[in-house]
Structures are given as structure tokens and as C-alpha cells.
Design an enzyme around this catalytic site. Structure first.
Site, PDB file in Angstrom:
ATOM      1  N   LYS A   1     -11.684  -7.509   6.245  1.00 50.13           N
ATOM      2  CA  LYS A   1     -11.113  -6.603   7.241  1.00 50.13           C
ATOM      3  C   LYS A   1     -12.050  -5.438   7.478  1.00 50.13           C
ATOM      4  CE  LYS A   1      -7.252  -3.520   7.618  1.00 50.13           C
ATOM      5  NZ  LYS A   1      -6.331  -2.771   6.863  1.00 50.13           N
TER       6      LYS A   1
ATOM      7  N   GLU B   1     -16.480  -7.833  -4.990  1.00 48.29           N
ATOM      8  CA  GLU B   1     -15.056  -7.526  -4.774  1.00 48.29           C
ATOM      9  C   GLU B   1     -14.241  -8.820  -4.742  1.00 48.29           C
ATOM     10  OE1 GLU B   1     -12.919  -5.253  -4.626  1.00 48.29           O
ATOM     11  OE2 GLU B   1     -13.948  -3.346  -4.350  1.00 48.29           O
TER      12      GLU B   1
ATOM     13  N   ARG C   1      -3.493   3.926  12.377  1.00 50.56           N
ATOM     14  CA  ARG C   1      -3.044   5.130  11.662  1.00 50.56           C
ATOM     15  C   ARG C   1      -2.106   5.945  12.525  1.00 50.56           C
ATOM     16  NH1 ARG C   1      -8.603   6.430   8.322  1.00 50.56           N
ATOM     17  NH2 ARG C   1      -8.576   4.418   7.221  1.00 50.56           N
TER      18      ARG C   1
ATOM     19  N   CYS D   1       0.866  -1.179   0.000  1.00 52.94           N
ATOM     20  CA  CYS D   1       0.000   0.000   0.000  1.00 52.94           C
ATOM     21  C   CYS D   1       0.897   1.222   0.000  1.00 52.94           C
ATOM     22  CB  CYS D   1      -0.886  -0.003   1.245  1.00 52.94           C
ATOM     23  SG  CYS D   1      -2.240   1.190   1.128  1.00 52.94           S
TER      24      CYS D   1
ATOM     25  N   SER E   1      -6.553  -2.923  14.490  1.00 45.65           N
ATOM     26  CA  SER E   1      -6.035  -2.192  15.651  1.00 45.65           C
ATOM     27  C   SER E   1      -7.125  -1.755  16.627  1.00 45.65           C
ATOM     28  CB  SER E   1      -5.236  -0.985  15.169  1.00 45.65           C
ATOM     29  OG  SER E   1      -6.023  -0.179  14.312  1.00 45.65           O
TER      30      SER E   1
ATOM     31  N   CYS F   1      -3.897   6.077  -0.066  1.00 44.32           N
ATOM     32  CA  CYS F   1      -3.351   4.788  -0.465  1.00 44.32           C
ATOM     33  C   CYS F   1      -2.936   4.726  -1.938  1.00 44.32           C
ATOM     34  CB  CYS F   1      -4.353   3.679  -0.157  1.00 44.32           C
ATOM     35  SG  CYS F   1      -4.796   3.620   1.586  1.00 44.32           S
TER      36      CYS F   1
ATOM     37  N   LYS G   1     -12.243  -4.882   2.070  1.00 42.70           N
ATOM     38  CA  LYS G   1     -11.726  -3.993   3.116  1.00 42.70           C
ATOM     39  C   LYS G   1     -12.669  -2.806   3.243  1.00 42.70           C
ATOM     40  CE  LYS G   1      -7.742  -1.205   4.355  1.00 42.70           C
ATOM     41  NZ  LYS G   1      -6.325  -0.930   4.110  1.00 42.70           N
TER      42      LYS G   1
HETATM   43  C1  PBG Z   1      -2.970   0.360   4.851  1.00 47.08           C
HETATM   44  C2  PBG Z   1      -3.543  -0.428   5.953  1.00 47.08           C
HETATM   45  C3  PBG Z   1      -4.369  -0.007   7.005  1.00 47.08           C
HETATM   46  C4  PBG Z   1      -4.530  -1.113   7.843  1.00 47.08           C
HETATM   47  C5  PBG Z   1      -3.839  -2.165   7.256  1.00 47.08           C
HETATM   48  N1  PBG Z   1      -3.252  -1.734   6.071  1.00 47.08           N
HETATM   49  C6  PBG Z   1      -4.915   1.321   7.334  1.00 47.08           C
HETATM   50  C7  PBG Z   1      -5.976   1.911   6.502  1.00 47.08           C
HETATM   51  O1  PBG Z   1      -6.430   1.357   5.513  1.00 47.08           O
HETATM   52  O2  PBG Z   1      -6.352   3.020   6.842  1.00 47.08           O
HETATM   53  C8  PBG Z   1      -5.272  -1.135   9.136  1.00 47.08           C
HETATM   54  C9  PBG Z   1      -4.860  -2.198  10.098  1.00 47.08           C
HETATM   55  C10 PBG Z   1      -5.329  -2.001  11.484  1.00 47.08           C
HETATM   56  O3  PBG Z   1      -6.132  -1.121  11.810  1.00 47.08           O
HETATM   57  O4  PBG Z   1      -4.862  -2.776  12.329  1.00 47.08           O
HETATM   58  N2  PBG Z   1      -3.856   0.828   3.916  1.00 47.08           N
END
Ligand code: PBG
Length: 326
Positions: free
Chosen positions: A248, A233, A205, A120, A274, A130, A195
Site C-alpha cells: 500500500k 517487512e 484522512r 488500527c 484514496s 496509529c 505500508k
Molecule cells: C489507518 C489507515 C490509513 C489508510 C488505511 N488504513 C491511513 C493512514 O495510514 O494514514 C489509508 C487508506 C487510503 O488512503 O485509502 N492507519
């Protein structure tokens, strides 16, 4: 058969019975542990909103990997905090970029560790999106070429698997083609196929310093209201050559995990993100819930819904708990 002939409690009488009829098992072999890599030497920086998770400098990876392997966690996914950011995220595919160095270190010092990488741009762009920006938009097709370069650079550095998380249309096909043209046809793609544009990514973030500097990610990540769209998707990614389909976040999207499991025959991964981790940690810190039990129960639920693989910041803790139980 109904009560009183049938009594479901008969088979719940003791742990041996319960264990005999248990339908879902967790195992450390199906967990992937996310690692945040930062520049510098001898760094192990705590992330306030993710207690127990650290940003590590490259020299710390050997120790970390050994600790994981000892617990039976044999797969990691890497996220990088680069020295410099720019408009097009060129740090993401730099030959000596933070992730490329981390992959080499891990493959040299802990060769048994399976190293996958997040593909990414948001950690590498100064605007935090991204993809690259043309006009006021995140430009899909211009970003594809860059993503393919990123994935290729990871494979060249020695990554075992790449995981695109950008949500640009067509990126799996582009990455597959770039890998195949360069003799990396055996490197699998775990696609963040479904996602969502989720508020559960908040702590990440902060950890990876990748908040968008303007707007949000809703023009490329999915609307949390949609589930049929998840199938479209996932279908696209299957057609484009994905090897594993990821959903996710996880716990708020168990219906989606379950749907994908029914509809597709590829392995399904789920990312306990997270914010899911932070909520459990915070409530446990206050003494309001039992951390270990809630951790185990939520991971079990994700598995029961249909996930074969779980990406989780609890990977080491869960593996420890599984060891204790035996
Ligand atoms: C990158 C990415 C993100 C996460 C994984 N890859 C952040 C986003 O899309 O804003 C989030 C992972 C997490 O919250 O643990 N694009």
C-alpha cells in the site's frame, strides 16, 4: 524471428485475437470495497475529496451490501468513525463500538458478504496516531496489546478477516496469538505488511478523520525510497503468521508488488488508496482523462504487477464495467 517474418500486429488485429492472448484478467471476485461507517441514523455523507464514496451509518449497510453483492463484489473492509476518541483508542475495541455494530449488522442482514476490518488506532485516538503515545513517541510494545484486543473484538463481533494497518513491529504475531487463544484460529490475517508513509492517503484522512495532530507517521510507516526493506517487512509478517501480504499504496509501488509476488508464496493484496482514486476522479471531472478507461487500466496494471486481491474505492464501478463488457 524478426521483422518481416514476425509481425506482432497479427495477433492484435481484432478483439477476438486480443482476447485470446490476454494475459491478465480482472474479476469482481478479487476486489475488496472499503466502507466508512459513521454514528447516527439514516446518514449517507458525501466525502468531498472522494466523489462517489460516502460515510454510512450502520442502518445503511444492508442496502450497500446488497448493491455490492448484486455486482459480484463480495468482500468489504470496514473503517470506523467513533463517537468519542481518547489517548489510547479504546473505542476501537469497545464491545458496542461503531465497527463492532457494523460487523453485526452486515453479518445479520447480508450474511453472504465477507467482512474484513482494518485494525488500527488512528481513527480512535485523539492525537490521530496509529498507536498509543508514551513520552513523545508512538510506543510500539504498549500498542501491541491494544491492537490484539481490537482484532479480537472484531472477530467476536463476527468479522471474517482482520487487517492490521498500524505498522507496529510484532503485531501480526500478537494478533495471531490472541485470536488463537480465543478459538478464532480460522480467522485469517491480511497484513498491511508493506505500508509506506505516503502522501496518497490524504483524502482518506479527511474521510476517516484520522490525521495525526502532531508530527507524522514516518517513525512507523515505511520510507517510500526503500524496496529491500519491503522484503524484510514481508518476511517478518510471514514468520509471524500472516495469511495475505498487502502492499500500500498500489500504483506508485508496482515494483514492490512484483517483488513480493516473486519472493513469497502467500497471496498478495494491493490497496489502491484514496489519493489514487481522487486523482483519477479529479482529472476525469475536468474532462482531461476518460475515467472508466483509466480506472480499468490502473487496476489491470496492479493485477499484472502481481496483486491477487485489490482493495479499491472503484470496486463497484469496476464490477459494473466488467458486467457491461460481457
Ligand atoms: C489507518 C489507515 C490509513 C489508510 C488505511 N488504513 C491511513 C493512514 O495510514 O494514514 C489509508 C487508506 C487510503 O488512503 O485509502 N492507519
Amino acid at each position: 524471428m524478426i521483422f518481416p517474418e514476425y509481425r506482432p500486429r497479427r495477433l492484435r488485429k481484432n478483439e477476438v485475437f486480443r482476447s485470446l492472448i490476454r494475459e491478465t484478467q480482472l474479476s469482481a471476485g478479487q476486489l475488496i470495497y472499503p466502507l466508512f461507517i459513521m454514528p447516527g441514523k439514516n446518514k449517507r455523507e458525501a466525502i468531498p475529496s472522494m466523489p462517489g464514496v460516502f460515510r454510512l451509518s450502520v442502518d445503511q449497510l444492508k442496502k450497500e451490501a446488497e448493491e455490492c453483492l448484486k455486482l459480484g463484489v463480495r468482500a468489504v473492509i470496514l473503517f470506523g468513525l467513533p463517537e468519542k476518541k481518547d489517548g489510547v483508542g479504546s473505542g476501537a475495541h469497545a464491545r458496542d463500538g461503531i465497527i463492532q455494530r457494523a460487523i453485526k449488522e452486515l453479518k445479520n442482514k447480508a450474511p453472504e458478504m465477507m467482512v474484513s476490518t482494518d485494525v488500527c488506532l488512528c481513527e480512535y485516538t485523539d492525537h490521530g496516531h496509529c498507536g498509543c503515545i508514551i513520552g513523545n513517541e508512538v510506543d510500539n510494545d504498549a500498542t501491541l496489546e491494544i491492537l490484539a484486543k481490537v482484532a479480537l473484538s472484531h472477530a467476536q463481533a463476527g468479522a471474517d478477516m482482520v487487517a492490521p494497518s498500524d505498522m507496529m513491529d510484532g503485531r501480526v504475531a500478537e494478533i495471531r496469538a490472541a485470536l488463537d487463544e480465543n478459538n478464532f484460529e480460522m480467522i485469517p490475517i491480511m497484513s498491511y505488511a508493506v505500508k509506506y508513509a505516503s502522501a496518497f492517503y490524504g483524502p482518506f484522512r479527511e474521510a476517516a478523520d484520522c490525521s495525526p495532530q502532531f508530527g507524522d507517521r514516518r517513525s512507523y510507516q515505511m520510507d517510500p525510497a526503500n524496496s529491500r526493506e519491503a522484503l524484510r517487512e514481508a518476511n517478518l509478517d510471514v514468520e509471524e503468521g500472516a495469511d495475505i501480504l498487502m502492499v500500500k499504496p498500489a500504483l506508485a509501488y508496482l515494483d514492490i508488488i512484483s517483488k513480493l509476488k516473486e519472493e513469497f508464496d502467500l497471496p498478495i493484496a494491493a490497496y489502491q488508496v484514496s489519493g489514487e482514486y481522487a486523482m483519477i476522479k479529479a482529472a476525469a471531472e475536468k474532462g482531461w482523462i476518460d475515467e472508466k478507461r483509466v480506472m480499468a487500466e490502473s487496476l489491470l496494471a496492479i493485477k499484472r504487477a502481481g496483486a491477487d486481491i485489490i482493495l479499491t474505492y472503484f470496486a463497484k464501478d469496476m464490477a459494473k464495467l466488467l458486467k457491461e463488457q460481457w
